[in-house]
Design an enzyme around this catalytic site. Structure first.
Site, PDB file in Angstrom:
ATOM      1  N   LYS A  70      67.340  33.051  81.637  1.00 45.57           N
ATOM      2  CA  LYS A  70      68.728  32.630  81.888  1.00 45.57           C
ATOM      3  C   LYS A  70      69.201  31.838  80.683  1.00 45.57           C
ATOM      4  O   LYS A  70      68.382  31.258  79.954  1.00 45.57           O
ATOM      5  CB  LYS A  70      68.781  31.733  83.130  1.00 45.57           C
ATOM      6  CG  LYS A  70      70.177  31.533  83.690  1.00 45.57           C
ATOM      7  CD  LYS A  70      70.562  32.642  84.644  1.00 45.57           C
ATOM      8  CE  LYS A  70      71.983  32.559  85.112  1.00 45.57           C
ATOM      9  NZ  LYS A  70      72.288  33.602  86.129  1.00 45.57           N
ATOM     10  N   ASP A 127      77.423  35.806  83.943  1.00 41.34           N
ATOM     11  CA  ASP A 127      77.282  34.958  85.131  1.00 41.34           C
ATOM     12  C   ASP A 127      78.614  34.195  85.193  1.00 41.34           C
ATOM     13  O   ASP A 127      79.613  34.677  84.626  1.00 41.34           O
ATOM     14  CB  ASP A 127      76.064  34.018  84.992  1.00 41.34           C
ATOM     15  CG  ASP A 127      75.722  33.305  86.303  1.00 41.34           C
ATOM     16  OD1 ASP A 127      75.217  33.958  87.219  1.00 41.34           O
ATOM     17  OD2 ASP A 127      75.976  32.082  86.423  1.00 41.34           O
TER      18      ASP A 127
HETATM   19  P1  NDP Z   1      83.146  33.463  88.566  1.00 41.50           P
HETATM   20  O1  NDP Z   1      83.277  33.604  87.100  1.00 41.50           O
HETATM   21  O2  NDP Z   1      84.192  33.985  89.445  1.00 41.50           O
HETATM   22  O3  NDP Z   1      82.983  31.895  88.816  1.00 41.50           O
HETATM   23  C1  NDP Z   1      82.844  31.244  90.070  1.00 41.50           C
HETATM   24  C2  NDP Z   1      83.962  30.279  90.147  1.00 41.50           C
HETATM   25  O4  NDP Z   1      83.916  29.566  91.353  1.00 41.50           O
HETATM   26  C3  NDP Z   1      83.974  29.212  89.059  1.00 41.50           C
HETATM   27  O5  NDP Z   1      84.992  29.508  88.165  1.00 41.50           O
HETATM   28  C4  NDP Z   1      84.284  27.919  89.836  1.00 41.50           C
HETATM   29  O6  NDP Z   1      85.371  27.224  89.316  1.00 41.50           O
HETATM   30  C5  NDP Z   1      84.722  28.445  91.145  1.00 41.50           C
HETATM   31  N1  NDP Z   1      84.539  27.456  92.171  1.00 41.50           N
HETATM   32  C6  NDP Z   1      84.116  26.190  92.016  1.00 41.50           C
HETATM   33  N2  NDP Z   1      84.100  25.569  93.173  1.00 41.50           N
HETATM   34  C7  NDP Z   1      84.553  26.436  94.069  1.00 41.50           C
HETATM   35  C8  NDP Z   1      84.773  26.358  95.456  1.00 41.50           C
HETATM   36  N3  NDP Z   1      84.532  25.255  96.143  1.00 41.50           N
HETATM   37  N4  NDP Z   1      85.197  27.450  96.086  1.00 41.50           N
HETATM   38  C9  NDP Z   1      85.422  28.568  95.422  1.00 41.50           C
HETATM   39  N5  NDP Z   1      85.257  28.695  94.103  1.00 41.50           N
HETATM   40  C10 NDP Z   1      84.829  27.639  93.433  1.00 41.50           C
HETATM   41  O7  NDP Z   1      81.686  33.851  89.017  1.00 41.50           O
HETATM   42  P2  NDP Z   1      80.984  35.158  89.569  1.00 41.50           P
HETATM   43  O8  NDP Z   1      81.804  35.820  90.613  1.00 41.50           O
HETATM   44  O9  NDP Z   1      80.457  35.941  88.429  1.00 41.50           O
HETATM   45  O10 NDP Z   1      79.711  34.446  90.235  1.00 41.50           O
HETATM   46  C11 NDP Z   1      79.778  33.784  91.472  1.00 41.50           C
HETATM   47  C12 NDP Z   1      78.365  33.383  91.912  1.00 41.50           C
HETATM   48  O11 NDP Z   1      77.528  34.551  92.004  1.00 41.50           O
HETATM   49  C13 NDP Z   1      77.605  32.444  90.963  1.00 41.50           C
HETATM   50  O12 NDP Z   1      76.768  31.604  91.738  1.00 41.50           O
HETATM   51  C14 NDP Z   1      76.716  33.379  90.147  1.00 41.50           C
HETATM   52  O13 NDP Z   1      75.564  32.721  89.646  1.00 41.50           O
HETATM   53  C15 NDP Z   1      76.335  34.373  91.230  1.00 41.50           C
HETATM   54  N6  NDP Z   1      75.878  35.663  90.744  1.00 41.50           N
HETATM   55  C16 NDP Z   1      76.629  36.384  89.857  1.00 41.50           C
HETATM   56  C17 NDP Z   1      76.186  37.614  89.435  1.00 41.50           C
HETATM   57  C18 NDP Z   1      77.024  38.460  88.514  1.00 41.50           C
HETATM   58  O14 NDP Z   1      76.593  39.562  88.233  1.00 41.50           O
HETATM   59  N7  NDP Z   1      78.178  37.981  88.065  1.00 41.50           N
HETATM   60  C19 NDP Z   1      74.920  38.178  89.873  1.00 41.50           C
HETATM   61  C20 NDP Z   1      74.231  37.374  90.849  1.00 41.50           C
HETATM   62  C21 NDP Z   1      74.707  36.159  91.240  1.00 41.50           C
HETATM   63  P3  NDP Z   1      85.211  25.869  88.446  1.00 41.50           P
HETATM   64  O15 NDP Z   1      85.025  26.385  87.071  1.00 41.50           O
HETATM   65  O16 NDP Z   1      86.508  25.158  88.623  1.00 41.50           O
HETATM   66  O17 NDP Z   1      84.050  25.093  88.963  1.00 41.50           O
HETATM   67  O1  2IT Z   2      72.247  35.692  88.631  1.00 41.92           O
HETATM   68  C1  2IT Z   2      72.174  36.894  88.281  1.00 41.92           C
HETATM   69  O2  2IT Z   2      71.358  37.673  88.774  1.00 41.92           O
HETATM   70  C2  2IT Z   2      73.131  37.363  87.278  1.00 41.92           C
HETATM   71  N1  2IT Z   2      73.980  36.601  86.848  1.00 41.92           N
HETATM   72  C3  2IT Z   2      73.048  38.764  86.745  1.00 41.92           C
HETATM   73  C4  2IT Z   2      72.021  38.862  85.655  1.00 41.92           C
HETATM   74  C5  2IT Z   2      71.944  40.187  84.946  1.00 41.92           C
HETATM   75  O3  2IT Z   2      71.109  40.271  84.019  1.00 41.92           O
HETATM   76  O4  2IT Z   2      72.667  41.129  85.266  1.00 41.92           O
END
Ligand code: NDP
Ligand code: 2IT
Length: 445
Positions: free
Chosen positions: A124, A164
């Site tokens: 990561k 992420d």
């Molecule tokens: P986003 O880029 O959409 O970011 C998540 C956002 O949530 C941040 O911008 C944050 O804003 C906002 N946030 C903060 N607090 C809250 C709240 N209380 N309610 C709702 N939203 C809030 O992220 P992703 O959709 O890519 O990822 C979301 C989650 O999924 C993360 O935990 C990530 O680690 C996980 N994930 C993502 C993967 C991927 O492929 N993208 C794969 C596996 C897991 P602020 O900046 O203001 O804090």
């Molecule tokens: O938390 C996760 O699994 C991710 N943000 C995706 C990582 C990846 O290599 O696609």
């Protein structure tokens, strides 16, 4: 293995690394019994080796803002374990990023990637850079500076970063452009790439789709399905969007999305053009969900609140860590929720998990339930290696099968005497055994 003794040693070595220590304890507690039944693990020092990253790169990224001012951000890449394949895991750009958080996410990624059935190790990275409010040119300069350091450490067979929080298609583009220039090669060194330059279909939807596929399998063990169910989703980013699309397609009514400013409750359901609007909202760079209530009359905005106070059948936390606490879990239980499936990494606090498990709800931990994202990254790597491109249906079918296989592995190792499945235990044991056995096969290195 003695969990308390091991944790004490780790706490002394890494004081204050709260998230990392919490994640290690959870895994150790799940695997303690099976570890102690297999003395070959102890003899090879598997635990002592697996809890420490292979190496960590720390660097600074100086970049010039549009106002001519020089900014300096801190950046990291944690290469945790590559026993079953090259290091693989996302990059997070968010002001809250620090080494403990990235070590936690990298440690989780070892077991998540092991569960995917694909040959990927765990890693990561990220930076405390905040893309919010920055111009495209500023984001580009930062990404270029970041890659000037990182490129020395990564490669398509060595370490393959992805997105992420805060790292989406735009950032991956800028990062890839700089890597390609420095390394003088066009290879699959990052995943989440654009469709025209090596990206895979379905990767943007994959984490959300995978989460819904995993929840579907959990529901099926109770003779239930998404059809006709009410679903609360948090967040409004990439993961929430994919989950809303798939849950709706399977006949559920999604009634909430959320942002740092509060949540939207839409009694008519968030479907069709409302889901498309989520993309617009995310791309607006404002990081608030309130504008949904101006756009759609049926959307009520609840300022400063979380969606978990609503009566729903299924909860899909898809935003950020620690966004569902004990009181939220109690409210979900009281309102008859039957399933919580984690799209985000560590969205439920340990106290919330205790409430959810004590009440025997179906509970899919992130390392199993959100593994669809990295799985599809793995499928992107396969296509890059073969220099081929699969159709939507091919990728989706493979993703769906992987999520079924992950569910099956959790059931195999997590089923208790009364038939209840502890998916946390199941995911940790299944993920651990594959990596530990690979480490045994390969000697002490
Ligand atoms: P986003 O880029 O959409 O970011 C998540 C956002 O949530 C941040 O911008 C944050 O804003 C906002 N946030 C903060 N607090 C809250 C709240 N209380 N309610 C709702 N939203 C809030 O992220 P992703 O959709 O890519 O990822 C979301 C989650 O999924 C993360 O935990 C990530 O680690 C996980 N994930 C993502 C993967 C991927 O492929 N993208 C794969 C596996 C897991 P602020 O900046 O203001 O804090
Ligand atoms: O938390 C996760 O699994 C991710 N943000 C995706 C990582 C990846 O290599 O696609």
């Amino acid at each position: 293995m003695n969990v308390d003794k091991l944790m004490l040693q780790l706490e002394q070595k890494h004081p204050g690394e709260v998230e990392y220590l919490q994640a290690v304890r959870e895994v150790l507690e799940s695997i303690e019994e099976i570890y102690n039944q297999n003395p070959q693990f102890e003899a090879a020092g598997i635990i002592e080796r697996i809890v420490e990253p292979d190496r960590i790169l720390t660097f600074k990224v100086p970049w010039v803002g549009d106002d001519g001012k020089v900014n300096v951000n801190l950046a990291y890449r944690v290469q945790f374990n590559n026993a079953i394949g090259p290091y693989k895991g996302g990059l997070r750009f968010h002001p809250s990023v620090n080494l403990s958080g990235l070590k936690f996410l990298g440690f989780e990624q070892i077991f998540k990637n092991s569960l995917t059935t694909l040959p990927m190790g765990g890693g990561k990275g990220g930076s405390d850079f905040d893309p919010k409010g920055k111009s495209d040119a500023e984001v580009m300069r930062f990404c270029q500076g970041f890659m000037m350091e990182l490129w020395k450490m990564i490669g398509p067979e060595t370490d393959i970063p992805a997105g992420d929080i805060g790292v989406g298609g735009r950032e991956i583009g800028f990062l890839y452009g700089m890597y390609r220039k420095l390394a003088k090669e066009n290879t699959g060194v990052l995943t989440g790439k654009g469709r025209n330059w090596g990206g895979s279909l379905i990767r943007p939807e994959a984490t959300g789709f995978g989460n819904v596929y995993f929840a579907k399998e959990m529901l099926a063990t109770k003779g239930e399905s998404f059809e006709g169910k009410t679903v609360a989703i948090s967040g409004f980013g990439n993961v929430s969007w994919g989950a809303a699309l798939k849950a709706t397609e399977l006949g559920a009514k999604v009634v909430t999305i959320s942002g740092p400013d509060g949540y939207i409750y839409d009694s008519e359901g968030i479907s069709g053009k409302k889901i498309e609007y989520m993309l617009e909202l995310r791309a607006s760079n404002n990081d608030i969900v309130k504008p949904y209530s101006y756009e759609f009359e049926s959307g009520q905005f609840h300022e400063g609140k979380r969606p978990w106070e609503q009566k729903v059948d299924i909860a899909l936390p898809c935003a950020i860590q620690n966004e569902l606490n004990k009181e939220d879990a109690e409210s979900l239980v009281k309102n008859g929720c039957i399933c919580v499936s984690e799209g985000a990494n560590m969205p439920c606090t340990p106290e919330a998990i205790e409430v959810i498990q004590k009440n025997k709800l179906l509970y899919g931990p992130g390392k199993a339930a959100n593994a669809g994202g990295v799985s599809t990254s793995g499928l992107e790597m396969s296509q890059n290696s073969m220099k081929l491109s699969w159709t939507r249906e091919e990728v989706d079918t493979k993703l769906h099968q992987i999520m079924r296989d992950i569910h099956e592995a959790c059931v195999k190792y997590g089923t208790e005497a009364d038939g209840h499945v502890d998916y946390v235990k199941g995911a940790n044991i299944a993920g651990f055994l594959k990596v530990a056995n690979a480490m045994l096969d390969q000697g002490v290195i």
